[in-house]
Scaffold this active site. Sequence first.
Site, PDB file in Angstrom:
ATOM      1  N   LYS A  52     -86.832   0.705  26.948  1.00 51.35           N
ATOM      2  CA  LYS A  52     -87.578   0.334  28.157  1.00 51.35           C
ATOM      3  C   LYS A  52     -86.690  -0.487  29.094  1.00 51.35           C
ATOM      4  O   LYS A  52     -86.641  -0.245  30.307  1.00 51.35           O
ATOM      5  CB  LYS A  52     -88.826  -0.474  27.786  1.00 51.35           C
ATOM      6  N   GLN A 107     -94.800  -6.101  23.229  1.00 57.30           N
ATOM      7  CA  GLN A 107     -94.702  -4.964  22.313  1.00 57.30           C
ATOM      8  C   GLN A 107     -95.674  -5.117  21.144  1.00 57.30           C
ATOM      9  O   GLN A 107     -95.777  -6.168  20.527  1.00 57.30           O
ATOM     10  CB  GLN A 107     -93.261  -4.827  21.802  1.00 57.30           C
ATOM     11  N   ASP A 125     -99.482  -2.180  30.698  1.00 59.33           N
ATOM     12  CA  ASP A 125     -99.888  -1.445  29.489  1.00 59.33           C
ATOM     13  C   ASP A 125    -101.328  -0.942  29.595  1.00 59.33           C
ATOM     14  O   ASP A 125    -101.736  -0.049  28.850  1.00 59.33           O
ATOM     15  CB  ASP A 125     -99.824  -2.376  28.267  1.00 59.33           C
TER      16      ASP A 125
END
Length: 291
Positions: free
Chosen positions: A51, A95, A118
């Site tokens: 990422k 994460q 997200d």
Amino acid sequence: MQIISGAAVAEKVLEECRREIAELAALGRKPGLAVVLIGDDPASRAYVRSKDKKCRDLGLHSVKLELPVTTTQDELLAHVHALNNDPAIHGILVQSPPPKHIDEAAIVRAIDPAKDVDGFHPVNVAKLALEDSTGFVPCTPLGCQRLLIDAGIETSGAHAVVVGRSMIVGKPMALLLMAKGKGGDATVTVTHSRTKNLAAITRTADIIIAAIGRPHFIKAEHVKEGAVVIDVGINRVDDPTTEKGYKLVGDVAFDEVAPKCRAITPVPGGVGPMTIAMLMANTIKACKQAS
Ligand code: GUN
């Protein structure tokens, strides 16, 4: 049978991202993404690294916070608050999964919903259910929907069966497929680990989204002739013949399923590259929506 190349569609999405980044640059703005990793899970480290790399490739501002496994809930919350208040950061991703002593739901709620690229914050989950386009949709299901659209798969009126009910993929995928408009308007069935007669249900599907997290779970018997299969699985299985000692396989037994399909995504090179591309797109959206 068509193999849907996630790598090719992801490249298209990234090309759109480059154009938008250039437009923002002309206005003196630069989207910024912060990715937070707690602990040293090897798969999570690999995701976070890719990422960060993709952000830098595109010329986005990227902050990578790698915190020790001993990081406390309060310390993590303090990092999130600092990122919420940092005007150079438009997107924040913590994460998942964090170490066991971390209350993940509380961390997600602490993220400013306007920076929740997200799409895990309750405000964004609600906006997806409400079909409010100002919200953020989780990157993986958003990428799956984009793959269907780009591959010319008609979702309107189709029976889509989602296998898996996670908050990261299954649930938002079902909401996207049943929403009004392009890539939606499907009749959606959600199945999961407690579903009885799973194969009988998936065999009625025009579109199967496999997001169970079990290697090669979907077999030929689960799929009707002419179905479209999107494989979200990324499972590490031991393989002593490879340099790393493992290989990545999907939730679908590709070799036996593919011959029955109208279209199918491979693993790797299917949904995987789309997730990161949609994260970049969400970060640009967050920057544009920031006042
Ligand atoms: N772990 C696996 N997929 C994801 C994702 O899309 N976002 C975050 N934050 N963690 C993940």
